[in-house]
Structures are given as structure tokens and as C-alpha cells.
Design an enzyme around this catalytic site. Structure first.
Site, short mmCIF file in Angstrom:
data_model
loop_
_atom_site.label_atom_id
_atom_site.label_comp_id
_atom_site.label_asym_id
_atom_site.label_seq_id
_atom_site.Cartn_x
_atom_site.Cartn_y
_atom_site.Cartn_z
N PHE A 1 -10.63 -4.11 10.50
CA PHE A 1 -11.81 -3.88 9.67
C PHE A 1 -11.52 -4.23 8.23
O PHE A 1 -10.38 -4.46 7.86
CB PHE A 1 -12.32 -2.43 9.79
CG PHE A 1 -11.29 -1.38 9.47
CD1 PHE A 1 -11.13 -0.92 8.17
CD2 PHE A 1 -10.49 -0.83 10.47
CE1 PHE A 1 -10.20 0.05 7.86
CE2 PHE A 1 -9.55 0.14 10.17
CZ PHE A 1 -9.40 0.59 8.88
N TYR B 1 0.78 -1.24 0.00
CA TYR B 1 0.00 0.00 0.00
C TYR B 1 0.81 1.29 0.00
O TYR B 1 0.24 2.36 -0.24
CB TYR B 1 -0.98 -0.02 1.17
CG TYR B 1 -2.02 -1.11 0.99
CD1 TYR B 1 -3.08 -0.93 0.12
CD2 TYR B 1 -1.90 -2.33 1.64
CE1 TYR B 1 -4.02 -1.94 -0.10
CE2 TYR B 1 -2.84 -3.34 1.45
CZ TYR B 1 -3.89 -3.14 0.58
OH TYR B 1 -4.81 -4.13 0.37
#
EC number: 2.3.1.-
Length: 418
Positions: free
Chosen positions: A418, A128
């Protein structure tokens, strides 16, 4: 020789939701078939336009989902975040730019909505950074060797006059959101939780398709009767050859909004008969836990790694949203290869507030937008990043100025996956 066909990246429709979930399970190495109960639970997370899929013909081969989130910044304020999850690319379609296309589409939409940052939990470190994300918090897990901890095994109640009680899922759903809101106001790096989060952790909704087994829930009340702590934990059933208990209590989550609550909950967990090891679950790297024990060495670190990754979408809004203990000014040149929020910014900050505006002044410090994200919540050090060659000083001492402004006395922490 077979020819690759163009893969279509688009928001999925409700009709495509089952196939999207099959691809999601495949990407995370779960059984591809999705149970109907699991599918119905996941439908509650579906927001039109926010779940993307890559399709080779009629088959979904990559998944991506985002949703609205609030992220707590230094000082207790919050910013709007584009939370990213469920990112997979099926092994047959790797290295075709599918994640890049989905990420670009989602971040552009988040920028247009006015989200200040994007967030995610990275399964793998190298992925990322190339999209402008930086690791902004760290997570630590401990395993406590209970017999070595030095606690009185006859412990029966908190020493401060409070009390510990076992409660049920209904109590947790009633008390938990308010208690978590209290924690979140005090904890930079914490994120909002939905009603679905509490329902899935108390058995009302089954998100993973496996049979539900209720954990233990324990609550701490202070001497004046206020609820200041909640925890969820599970135990195993493991005995040695000489009929000696070797059981482990594994904490799923623990909220203590005061040091007294944390102390009472950890001491309770370390006093349960037969439990020889307490696994802490995801905690802050500067958690109080080890030093709540007479022998801190009894708490052995089993995991320490990057956790919440942040991608800044609005430099000025992000830097103005947090508070600053010290006073100073610095000119930052932020490099953003995606062109979402780069440029040169003058930050002037102090205890009474902050201003961050575009400037034509010469830069004091040059850094990538991902490294700014790592510094923003106060966890990383600009001096250390300079030593690693990741930021560049254009004015001597600029990294120290940035550290004096941005670093915090307690480290940021995100309690959630999450």
C-alpha cells in the site's frame, strides 16, 4: 553562490493535487506526466489534511500520504492504524529534513486521533527506523519448477470433492471482500482493503495509467459449496527453440481461508497446460506452499525480505489488544526518541487477557519502540535481538520471558502493498 530558500511543508489543496502527483511520479522514477485517467483515479484516495507536500516556491518537491487502516493483531482483534504511503523526496531536495518534517506532522496527528500504530511498506531498509518503525512481518516469494514438483500432471479436480472454476471481475468484487475479511480475522499482520482496492484489481479503476489487461481469476468451492478460495494470476507466452512450452504463471494475489483451499488453488496453478513455472507472489515466510508439493525443493525462494513496518503510538493499547497463549509478567522500558509513547510499562498477560500500565518498578528489558514493534506481532525474537545488542536485559532471562509471551506458532503476514 545561490541560496536555498525555505521549503514549506503543508497539507496540499485540491488545486495542488496535479503538481503533487507529478512529484510523486518523479520520486518513484515514473514518467512525470500524469494521465488524466490516472489522476482521476488517485483523486479517490485524496483525503483533505492527510496528503502532505513540500513546496519550493510553487513546485512540489516531496510527497507524503496517510489514510485510515485496520491492522489485525494476534488473536484476531484489530487496532486503528495510520497507514503511510506515497513517500518521496525529489532528488534535487534530498538531505534537507523534508521527510522528517512530514513524518513528525503526520505521526503527531495520528497520535491525536487515537491511532494505536502507524504502518508502511518500506522501499529501503535504513530509512524508517529513525522514526520509531520496526519490521513486523516478512514476505517470501517462491518460483515453483512445475515438472520437478512431483504432482500428477493429469490433475483435473480437487481430491476433497471441491471444485475449481474460472470467474470474472464482477464475481471477484462480489465474493472477494467477504473472503478477505475471513482471512483477515485469522491472520495477524493483515490489513483492511477498500472498495477501491477491489475495483483497481478488476479493471474498473486504473491507478497506474497503463492499459488494463484482465488477468485470470480462479475460485475454489468446498464439497459443501462454500467459497473458500480466490486467486488472480497472469501467464506469459514463452516457447523454447524445440517448440517446448516454457510459460510462467504469475500469481497476483491468492486467498485461501482453509488448507484445503490453498492446496486446491496451488495444485490447479501447477496443472495448467504449458506452464512450467509458477511464481507465487507475496506470501508468508511459513506459507504452506512448498510442503503442498511432493518435492518441496521444487519451490525455490526468489525473494525474502522485511515487509510491513509498524510504529507503535500507544504501547498500552497495542499490548492489550492482542492475545497471549502463555502467562507471565515483565517490565519493559520503551525508548522513544520522538516522545510519543516511551516510558516504563508493566505487562501482565495470560490466556484470559492482558494489562499494560505505567510503572516505577525497575525495568526487566530495555528496548527501542521500533524493536517493540518488531516483537509485537510475534515475528521477531527478543533473545535474538539481545544477541544483536538491540535490546538490553536488566534482569537475567527477561528476553526469554518476552519471547514466551509474544512469539506465535504461525508467523504474522501482510498480504498487501500500500
Amino acid at each position: 553562490m545561490s541560496r536555498r530558500t525555505e521549503t514549506d511543508v503543508r497539507p496540499i489543496t485540491e488545486a495542488e493535487f496535479p503538481d503533487w502527483n507529478r512529484a510523486l511520479n518523479t520520486g518513484f522514477l515514473q514518467p512525470p506526466a500524469v494521465a488524466e485517467e490516472q489522476l482521476e483515479a488517485r483523486r479517490r484516495q485524496f483525503v483533505p489534511g492527510r496528503s502532505l507536500g513540500a513546496f519550493d516556491g510553487d513546485r512540489c518537491v516531496a510527497t507524503f500520504r496517510s489514510f485510515d487502516q485496520e491492522l489485525t493483531v494476534v488473536g484476531g482483534g484489530t487496532v486503528r492504524a495510520d497507514a503511510i504511503s506515497n513517500v518521496t523526496v525529489t532528488a534535487t531536495h534530498r538531505r534537507r529534513g523534508l521527510l522528517t518534517r512530514m513524518m513528525a506532522q503526520d505521526l503527531a496527528a495520528a497520535k491525536e486521533r487515537g491511532d494505536v500504530v502507524a504502518t508502511l511498506i518500506a522501499a529501503e531498509y535504513p530509512i524508517y527506523g529513525r522514526y520509531g518503525f520496526g519490521p513486523a512481518t516478512t514476505m517470501t516469494e517462491w518460483a515453483v519448477d512445475v515438472p520437478r514438483a512431483g504432482l500428477d500432471r493429469r490433475w483435473a479436480a480437487p481430491e476433497d470433492g471441491g471444485r475449481i472454476d474460472l470467474v470474472d471481475g464482477e464475481d471477484v468484487r462480489g465474493l472477494g471482500p467477504g473472503l478477505h475479511g475471513w482471512l483477515r480475522r485469522e491472520q495477524p499482520g493483515a490489513v483492511s482493503r477498500t472498495e477501491l482496492w477491489w475495483q483497481s484489481r478488476t479493471g474498473l479503476v486504473n491507478m497506474n495509467g497503463t492499459p488494463w489487461t484482465e488477468p485470470y481469476y480462479v475460485m475454489y468451492r468446498s464439497a459443501d459449496g462454500g467459497v473458500e478460495g480466490l486467486a488472480s494470476y497472469r501467464t506469459d507466452d514463452h516457447w523454447g527453440d524445440a517448440k517446448q512450452p516454457l510459460n510462467t504463471a504469475t500469481v497476483e494475489w491468492l486467498i485461501g481461508v482453509t488448507p484445503a483451499a490453498e492446496r486446491a488453488l496451488w495444485h490447479y496453478l501447477c496443472s495448467i497446460d504449458w506452464v512450467q513455472t509458477v511464481k507465487s507472489g507475496w506470501r508468508s515466510p511459513d506459507d504452506l506452499l512448498p510442503h503442498l508439493l511432493p518435492d518441496p525443493r521444487a519451490a525455490r525462494i526468489t525473494t525474502q525480505a522485511d515487509w510491513l513496518w509498524v510504529r507503535i503510538l500507544d504501547v498500552a493499547a497495542a499490548l492489550e489488544a492482542r492475545t497471549y497463549d502463555g502467562r507471565g509478567a515483565v517490565v519493559l522500558e520503551v525508548v522513544d526518541r520522538a516522545g510519543l509513547t516511551g516510558g516504563r510499562w508493566r505487562l501482565e498477560a495470560g490466556p484470559d487477557g492482558a494489562s499494560c500500565v505505567p510503572t516505577a518498578e525497575s525495568a526487566h528489558l530495555v528496548l527501542d519502540v521500533g524493536d517493540l514493534a518488531a516483537l509485537w506481532l510475534g515475528d521477531a525474537s527478543a533473545v535474538r535481538l539481545a544477541a544483536l545488542g538491540r535490546v538490553r536485559e536488566e534482569r537475567a532471562g527477561a528476553a526469554r520471558v518476552v519471547d514466551a509471551l509474544l512469539r506465535t506458532s504461525r508467523r504474522p503476514w501482510c498480504p498487501d502493498m500500500f
